[in-house]
Enzyme design. Sequence first.
Site, mmCIF file in Angstrom:
data_model
loop_
_atom_site.group_PDB
_atom_site.id
_atom_site.type_symbol
_atom_site.label_atom_id
_atom_site.label_comp_id
_atom_site.label_asym_id
_atom_site.label_seq_id
_atom_site.Cartn_x
_atom_site.Cartn_y
_atom_site.Cartn_z
ATOM 1 N N GLU A 1 25.206 38.119 10.080
ATOM 2 C CA GLU A 1 24.395 38.483 11.239
ATOM 3 C C GLU A 1 23.248 39.420 10.894
ATOM 4 O O GLU A 1 22.135 39.283 11.424
ATOM 5 C CB GLU A 1 25.279 39.110 12.322
ATOM 6 C CG GLU A 1 26.182 38.147 13.043
ATOM 7 C CD GLU A 1 27.439 37.783 12.270
ATOM 8 O OE1 GLU A 1 28.161 36.866 12.701
ATOM 9 O OE2 GLU A 1 27.694 38.413 11.215
ATOM 10 N N HIS B 1 35.452 38.809 20.825
ATOM 11 C CA HIS B 1 34.972 37.582 21.433
ATOM 12 C C HIS B 1 34.647 37.762 22.917
ATOM 13 O O HIS B 1 34.076 36.859 23.529
ATOM 14 C CB HIS B 1 36.000 36.461 21.294
ATOM 15 C CG HIS B 1 36.286 36.070 19.876
ATOM 16 N ND1 HIS B 1 37.125 36.791 19.077
ATOM 17 C CD2 HIS B 1 35.821 35.052 19.117
ATOM 18 C CE1 HIS B 1 37.192 36.231 17.878
ATOM 19 N NE2 HIS B 1 36.402 35.170 17.872
#
Length: 341
Positions: free
Chosen positions: A75, A144
């Site tokens: 990322e 998540h």
Amino acid sequence: MTIAQDDTRTETASGTTTMTMAAALNRALVDAIESDPDVVVFGEDVGALGGVFRITDGLTARFGEERCFDTPLAESGIVGTAVGMAMNGLRPVVEMQFDAFALPAFEQVVSHVAKLGNRTRGGMRMPLVIRIPFGGGIGGVEHHCDSSEAYYAHTPGLTVVSPATPQDAYSLLRAAIASPDPVIFLEPKKLYWAKGEVDTSITVELGTARIARDGTDVTLLAYGASVPLALEAAEVAAAEGRSVQVVDVRSLSPFDDATVTAAVKSTGRAVVIAEAPGYVSVASEIQARVFERCFEYLAAPVRRVTGFDTPYAPPKLEHWYLPDVDRVLDAIDTLHWEDEA
């Protein structure tokens, strides 16, 4: 068949199309790529797979890997690459696969994405969009289903928005991609499959809130997945004799003080609703801003209904963690209804 093709089959007489939020986001990306050769889309599994939530479904097949491509699972590298692209005239749109997955890139966002425009006195802009699925409601777990909006809203130099309807998903994403400055685009994953009408000719200005429901007794202030919850609570409250106004804040930074202040002044009571933990949160900031600007108009303290100050709950306990209609109605009931005393 792509998401957009599969979900945009119902045309109305007015020329709008019924589609899911996922399809609206997909359509926004398609239209942005077609209209601007500088727009590129990339991230983890966004190419052939079409993304975990299929938001980029069909883009690579339609436009090629030069316009929509997969990246390594890194990322920080994804956002760092996007910074370099934006510095050199492109308009990158990157996807962070899940909310907490974006945290490894947070240093890039805070140190570079948010600051380059100010550092160069406007000489170098950052036309960069970072799409982040966020929030709960899908039976996920920590990493998540986090709500990390406060980190971004607290960072000067970033525009932070979150849609609550398919129409806003389309219009806000088009506005974000067209912006010369960086936008954190928070997509409530709980609403990806919620349907609504979309008119692609409708534009939205970044930094504005909207009145989602009119009412005269109390104002509910919400954003993202909390907006449908606020509307549901308003329906139940209406059956009990209360007229409830709902404001979709939708822009966390910059904040639309004018719309929110006018709404709260008109009712004299307010409840802020958000999934994120309440301590040092966006909900806290909204509450403070309402107190500062509406104090003499308030008939009762401004209440908050938020997630709890704990790590995100496991799937079986998720319904206890997330705000629900009963908690919103309980908050409304505490707002000093003197006429019922």
